[in-house]
Design a protein around this motif. Structure first.
Motif, PDB file in Angstrom:
ATOM      1  N   GLU A 173       0.826  -1.214   0.000  1.00  0.00           N
ATOM      2  CA  GLU A 173       0.000   0.000   0.000  1.00  0.00           C
ATOM      3  C   GLU A 173       0.863   1.269   0.000  1.00  0.00           C
ATOM      4  O   GLU A 173       0.557   2.240  -0.687  1.00  0.00           O
ATOM      5  N   GLU A 174       1.946   1.242   0.765  1.00  0.00           N
ATOM      6  CA  GLU A 174       2.813   2.425   0.812  1.00  0.00           C
ATOM      7  C   GLU A 174       3.386   2.746  -0.564  1.00  0.00           C
ATOM      8  O   GLU A 174       3.551   3.913  -0.917  1.00  0.00           O
ATOM      9  N   ILE A 233       1.967   2.043  -3.443  1.00  0.00           N
ATOM     10  CA  ILE A 233       0.880   2.586  -4.260  1.00  0.00           C
ATOM     11  C   ILE A 233       0.665   4.059  -3.915  1.00  0.00           C
ATOM     12  O   ILE A 233       0.565   4.915  -4.786  1.00  0.00           O
ATOM     13  N   THR A 234       0.627   4.353  -2.607  1.00  0.00           N
ATOM     14  CA  THR A 234       0.449   5.740  -2.166  1.00  0.00           C
ATOM     15  C   THR A 234       1.575   6.618  -2.708  1.00  0.00           C
ATOM     16  O   THR A 234       1.336   7.712  -3.219  1.00  0.00           O
ATOM     17  N   TYR A 235       2.784   6.096  -2.593  1.00  0.00           N
ATOM     18  CA  TYR A 235       3.949   6.868  -3.019  1.00  0.00           C
ATOM     19  C   TYR A 235       3.882   7.186  -4.508  1.00  0.00           C
ATOM     20  O   TYR A 235       4.095   8.327  -4.923  1.00  0.00           O
ATOM     21  N   GLU A 252       1.310   9.815  -5.242  1.00  0.00           N
ATOM     22  CA  GLU A 252       1.693  11.175  -4.855  1.00  0.00           C
ATOM     23  C   GLU A 252       2.766  11.735  -5.774  1.00  0.00           C
ATOM     24  O   GLU A 252       2.802  12.927  -6.040  1.00  0.00           O
ATOM     25  N   ARG A 253       3.644  10.872  -6.212  1.00  0.00           N
ATOM     26  CA  ARG A 253       4.772  11.313  -7.022  1.00  0.00           C
ATOM     27  C   ARG A 253       4.394  11.693  -8.438  1.00  0.00           C
ATOM     28  O   ARG A 253       4.960  12.603  -9.023  1.00  0.00           O
ATOM     29  N   LEU A 270      -2.101  11.925 -11.008  1.00  0.00           N
ATOM     30  CA  LEU A 270      -2.599  10.674 -10.430  1.00  0.00           C
ATOM     31  C   LEU A 270      -2.707  10.844  -8.924  1.00  0.00           C
ATOM     32  O   LEU A 270      -2.046  11.685  -8.339  1.00  0.00           O
ATOM     33  N   SER A 271      -3.551  10.025  -8.320  1.00  0.00           N
ATOM     34  CA  SER A 271      -3.636  10.055  -6.866  1.00  0.00           C
ATOM     35  C   SER A 271      -3.520   8.627  -6.367  1.00  0.00           C
ATOM     36  O   SER A 271      -3.672   7.681  -7.139  1.00  0.00           O
ATOM     37  N   PRO A 272      -3.246   8.449  -5.059  1.00  0.00           N
ATOM     38  CA  PRO A 272      -3.188   7.093  -4.516  1.00  0.00           C
ATOM     39  C   PRO A 272      -4.444   6.285  -4.834  1.00  0.00           C
ATOM     40  O   PRO A 272      -4.346   5.123  -5.223  1.00  0.00           O
ATOM     41  N   ALA A 273      -5.624   6.918  -4.720  1.00  0.00           N
ATOM     42  CA  ALA A 273      -6.864   6.167  -4.958  1.00  0.00           C
ATOM     43  C   ALA A 273      -6.953   5.698  -6.408  1.00  0.00           C
ATOM     44  O   ALA A 273      -7.454   4.617  -6.697  1.00  0.00           O
ATOM     45  N   THR A 274      -6.453   6.525  -7.322  1.00  0.00           N
ATOM     46  CA  THR A 274      -6.518   6.171  -8.742  1.00  0.00           C
ATOM     47  C   THR A 274      -5.547   5.035  -9.059  1.00  0.00           C
ATOM     48  O   THR A 274      -5.880   4.093  -9.772  1.00  0.00           O
ATOM     49  N   TYR A 298      -4.475   2.866  -6.948  1.00  0.00           N
ATOM     50  CA  TYR A 298      -5.057   1.687  -6.298  1.00  0.00           C
ATOM     51  C   TYR A 298      -6.129   1.073  -7.206  1.00  0.00           C
ATOM     52  O   TYR A 298      -6.233  -0.148  -7.319  1.00  0.00           O
ATOM     53  N   GLY A 299      -6.897   1.936  -7.855  1.00  0.00           N
ATOM     54  CA  GLY A 299      -7.935   1.469  -8.773  1.00  0.00           C
ATOM     55  C   GLY A 299      -7.340   0.637  -9.900  1.00  0.00           C
ATOM     56  O   GLY A 299      -7.858  -0.426 -10.243  1.00  0.00           O
ATOM     57  N   THR A 307      -6.031  -2.724  -8.558  1.00  0.00           N
ATOM     58  CA  THR A 307      -7.051  -3.724  -8.212  1.00  0.00           C
ATOM     59  C   THR A 307      -7.874  -4.142  -9.429  1.00  0.00           C
ATOM     60  O   THR A 307      -8.612  -5.111  -9.370  1.00  0.00           O
ATOM     61  N   GLU A 336      -8.602  13.701  -6.067  1.00  0.00           N
ATOM     62  CA  GLU A 336      -8.820  12.279  -6.359  1.00  0.00           C
ATOM     63  C   GLU A 336      -8.774  11.438  -5.091  1.00  0.00           C
ATOM     64  O   GLU A 336      -8.124  10.397  -5.035  1.00  0.00           O
ATOM     65  N   VAL A 337      -9.421  11.918  -4.050  1.00  0.00           N
ATOM     66  CA  VAL A 337      -9.509  11.122  -2.823  1.00  0.00           C
ATOM     67  C   VAL A 337     -10.294   9.849  -3.108  1.00  0.00           C
ATOM     68  O   VAL A 337      -9.980   8.778  -2.620  1.00  0.00           O
ATOM     69  N   PHE A 360     -12.125   4.495  -8.325  1.00  0.00           N
ATOM     70  CA  PHE A 360     -12.772   3.188  -8.469  1.00  0.00           C
ATOM     71  C   PHE A 360     -11.784   2.116  -8.056  1.00  0.00           C
ATOM     72  O   PHE A 360     -10.628   2.150  -8.473  1.00  0.00           O
ATOM     73  N   ALA A 361     -12.241   1.162  -7.246  1.00  0.00           N
ATOM     74  CA  ALA A 361     -11.394   0.037  -6.884  1.00  0.00           C
ATOM     75  C   ALA A 361     -12.053  -1.243  -7.375  1.00  0.00           C
ATOM     76  O   ALA A 361     -13.281  -1.307  -7.501  1.00  0.00           O
ATOM     77  N   ASN A 362     -11.238  -2.239  -7.631  1.00  0.00           N
ATOM     78  CA  ASN A 362     -11.708  -3.553  -8.084  1.00  0.00           C
ATOM     79  C   ASN A 362     -12.387  -3.458  -9.449  1.00  0.00           C
ATOM     80  O   ASN A 362     -12.334  -2.430 -10.112  1.00  0.00           O
ATOM     81  N   ILE A 409      -8.455   5.152  -1.251  1.00  0.00           N
ATOM     82  CA  ILE A 409      -7.455   4.094  -1.428  1.00  0.00           C
ATOM     83  C   ILE A 409      -7.605   3.005  -0.361  1.00  0.00           C
ATOM     84  O   ILE A 409      -7.743   3.289   0.824  1.00  0.00           O
ATOM     85  N   ILE A 443       3.083   9.982   2.094  1.00  0.00           N
ATOM     86  CA  ILE A 443       4.514  10.202   2.202  1.00  0.00           C
ATOM     87  C   ILE A 443       4.798  11.630   1.759  1.00  0.00           C
ATOM     88  O   ILE A 443       4.283  12.088   0.746  1.00  0.00           O
TER      89      ILE A 443
END
Lengths: 164, 584
Positions: free
Chosen positions: A43-44, A46-48, A51-52, A56-60, A62-63, A66, B164-165, B168-170, B180, B579
């Motif tokens: 997860e870290e 993905i978050t990184y 952010e970098r 893009l964002s962590p949630a995107t 992650y999307g 997954t 983008e908080v 879509f997941a999965n 996330i 981070i």
């Protein structure tokens, strides 16, 4: 929620990001490289990456991670079991083999790695070993013509080897 | 002139970006769940807007550019059946606790289900698990069991705020619109703007309500409940009370709030005037010293939180002035027991009515906690919540007779009222700053280039030889660009006004549901400009109650006492899970 069990060396991820010039369109390739590094996507990480990379964002991220079956968000086990569920294996009983492994390893729905980190399970489409159906691969070794009893024996053997 | 044929009728079009807009502009309609005029990104997920195009079959009209001579039908039997099936599928997977749902009555799924006579069929499988409801945020509640995956929240968070908080997941039947790794909103970089709730067609994202708590305080014989309401509430709340958007209900709100049990009614416009007094002087002093420029306005709590979460190294630019809500909170707790008989520090309850969900988070800031453990503001209700209370109380706004606010702390100038629209804070500040700098009376108080709902406005001013450049943006996506500009040394302006919601507070996350219709936004803005126009005073420093407050208690703007009461501090609030990418 995914939990990380390893320390992440972000400079290594930075190197990967730099090699792709932080291009948004290279996200999948970047995730593949990061997965090579850790055997899964922590997860870290993905978050990184989220952010970098600009736009893009962590949630995107992650999307994306997954969405594709090729990415794993769980650490892989010491023994990676791949169960083929291609057409040939499927008609010759891969479902029963899969169910037996899940039961043996006590993997409930949505879990693919055992709590002790020894085994992880992955379902793959055709391994190209249709003549050996149903087949499984454990850490690169192909085991042909599997049955629920046979996989149980294979797992028992590996467990006793670990207990030494 | 280009034409398309809709249901046998010739319809002209010009620059409509899709067939859906042409359909709607000609008095026809097709249902939509995912389409939002205000969002740029084409989506086409819900398929409710399908139309039959001659020679091309079924097409989603929201994604279809009009072409001259196109022949379309919007309501054939085939389309009706498809729409009904879509609704049946959505409803099979939908938590149908409609009577207990915050969105009931405003829910688009509910509306279409009734229109298309959708019955629970049992034909389709339902969701096996009940997903946990996320109540971690002070502002909004997320219930994935009601989500129809239209993606409006995901797009709003990205297109308006660039955050983008939500994503879509999965995939497939497992798809979820969520932060996330299924984190709770409070653990993310969510700034509580509430635009996701404002744009959600169903009850999947709703405002966290405090209506029950406020009723209890109103009916508690041992408390005295004091209320303030923000500038943009007055021109929007009418939409939920059977009136036109933009109708100014200031006086009727004073009487209606008293009617439902509030003991004192104040106006946040008064503290907006106070904010201008402090902020204009702070700005002039920074200009003089040439430090911490550009000055960032600090009225918008989503913007403040954004800086604290993402750019803590820029906090020195932020005005140290509390927001009007918070200033009023301090004034109420400090002075009401002194001015009004029967009110004590013990029995006083302070409620604010805001167009904004982020204000609920602002009220809980540690900085606004008092020595006795209570907060300056005890409860924050959004415009929507207050309208519900009025409806519960059975008030007919067409017949209510207006009253005046309680005085002191209830009078306001036109400068205070325009705080509710993007550009208003800057315009109000300049009206005062001009007179302080030049010592002359500003005759033409309307600064036209600061008006209008564009996302970015840059205005150059000449204060009698002193050149000034002000940048005004709304949405945090635009604000982020300004931050970049400033960090790269490319910013040549001395003041930056930021409002996180598109158009400003008039379109806040707590305002009546308008699906972010640009026209409604304009009507609300006009309501505030008209209120300014007819005001007895147009500049904050002319407000007699403001003069009195300084004369009796605060001495002068930015005095020691004013700082104690009206200014605040900010801090780095980066999340542990994120981070820090600032330092290489």
């Amino acid at each position: 929620m995914i939990k990380s069990t390893i320390d992440i060396d972000f400079s290594k991820i930075d190197d990967i990001l730099k090699s792709y010039n932080y291009e948004k369109s290279s996200l999948i390739a970047i995730l593949q490289k990061v997965q090579e590094l850790y055997k899964y996507l922590p997860e870290e990480a993905i978050t990184y990456i989220g952010e970098r990379m600009e736009g893009l964002s962590p949630a995107t991220v992650y999307g994306v991670a997954t969405f594709y079956a090729q990415f794993s968000l769980e650490p892989k086990g010491k023994y990676e079991i791949k169960v083929c569920d291609g057409t040939a294996c499927h008609v010759r009983g891969s479902s029963g083999v899969l169910a037996a492994i899940k039961e043996k390893l006590n993997l409930e729905k949505g879990k693919f790695t055992t709590a002790d980190g020894l085994f992880s399970l992955e379902i793959v489409s055709c391994l190209g070993a249709c003549g050996l159906a149903p087949a499984i691969v454990v850490n690169g070794t192909v085991h042909p013509q599997m049955t629920p009893d046979a996989v149980s024996t294979i797992i028992d053997t590996l467990v006793s080897k670990e207990r030494g | 002139m280009s034409k398309i044929i809709i249901n046998g009728r010739e319809c002209e079009y010009t620059n409509e970006k899709n067939v859906l807009e042409v359909i709607r502009n000609h008095g026809f309609n097709v249902p939509t769940l995912c389409y939002r005029k205000d969002l740029i990104k084409d989506f086409g997920a819900c398929r409710m807007c399908l139309v039959e195009v001659e020679g091309k079959g079924l097409q989603a009209s929201c994604n279809l550019p009009p072409r001259d001579g196109m022949v379309i039908k919007t309501h054939t039997e085939k389309i009706r059946k498809i729409r009904k099936t879509i609704l049946e599928l959505l409803i099979a997977n939908h938590d149908r606790e409609c009577t207990a749902c915050e969105k009931s009555g405003n829910c688009e799924l509910q509306k279409y289900a009734l229109e298309y006579d959708v019955q629970p069929t049992g034909k389709y499988l339902t969701r096996e698990v009940h997903l946990p409801i996320d109540k971690s945020s002070p502002a909004i509640v997320r219930d994935a069991n009601k989500c129809v995956l239209c993606g409006a929240c995901v797009r709003a968070c990205e297109e308006y705020q660039g955050l983008e908080v939500l994503g879509f997941a999965n995939r497939g039947s497992q798809t979820l619109a969520q932060p996330i790794a299924g984190k709770q909103l409070a653990q993310t970089e969510c700034v509580n703007c509430g635009q996701c709730a404002a744009i959600c067609p169903v009850g999947a994202i709703t405002i966290k309500s405090q209506v029950e708590q406020v009723w209890r305080e109103l009916h508690n014989p041992n408390t005295k409940v004091v209320v303030q309401f923000a500038p943009s509430v007055r021109v929007a709340i009418g939409e939920m009370l059977g009136l036109e958007p933009g109708t100014n209900l200031t006086d009727k709100l004073y009487s209606a709030l008293r009617f439902i049990g509030f003991d004192l009614v104040f106006d946040t416009n008064f503290s907006a005037d106070l904010t201008i007094m402090e902020e204009a002087h702070e700005f002039l002093s920074r200009l003089e010293k040439g430090e911490n420029l550009p000055l960032f306005t600090s009225c918008c709590p989503a913007w403040v939180r954004f800086l604290e979460l993402k750019h803590p190294d820029m906090l020195n630019h932020l005005s140290s002035c509390k927001s009007p809500q918070a200033m009023m909170g301090s004034i109420i707790k400090e002075f009401v027991p002194k001015y009004y008989e029967g009110f004590t520090h013990e029995n006083l309850v302070s409620v604010s009515i805001m167009p904004c969900t982020a204000k609920k988070g602002e009220a809980l800031r540690e900085e606004f906690k008092r020595a006795d453990g209570t907060y300056d503001i005890d409860y924050v209700l959004t415009t929507q919540e207050l309208a519900k209370m009025f409806n519960t109380a059975g008030l007919n706004f067409k017949k209510i007779v207006g009253e005046k606010a309680d005085s002191p702390f209830g009078k306001y100038s036109g400068a205070g009222t325009i705080f509710g629209v993007s550009g208003g804070v800057a315009e109000a500040a300049v009206r005062t700053a001009y007179e302080v700098v030049t010592g002359e009376t500003l005759k033409d108080v309307v600064i036209t280039p600061m008006r209008g709902l564009d996302r970015v406005k840059t205005v150059e001013l000449d204060l009698k030889g002193k050149k000034l450049k002000v940048k005004i943006v709304n949405t945090l996506k635009e604000a982020e660009k300004c931050i970049k500009e400033i960090k790269e040394g490319k910013a040549d302006y001395q003041m930056l006004e930021v409002m996180a919601c598109p158009g400003g507070c008039i379109n806040g996350g707590g305002q009546p549901i308008s699906c972010n219709e640009p026209i409604i936004r304009e009507q609300r803005a006009q309501g505030l400009y008209d209120d300014d126009e007819k005001g007895q005073w147009r500049k904050s420093h002319e407000n007699p109650e403001i003069k009195e407050l300084y004369a009796k208690h605060l001495d002068r703007p930015n005095s020691h006492k004013a700082h104690e009461l009206l200014h605040t501090t900010y801090s780095n609030k980066r999340k542990d899970c994120y981070i820090s990418v600032g330092e290489e």
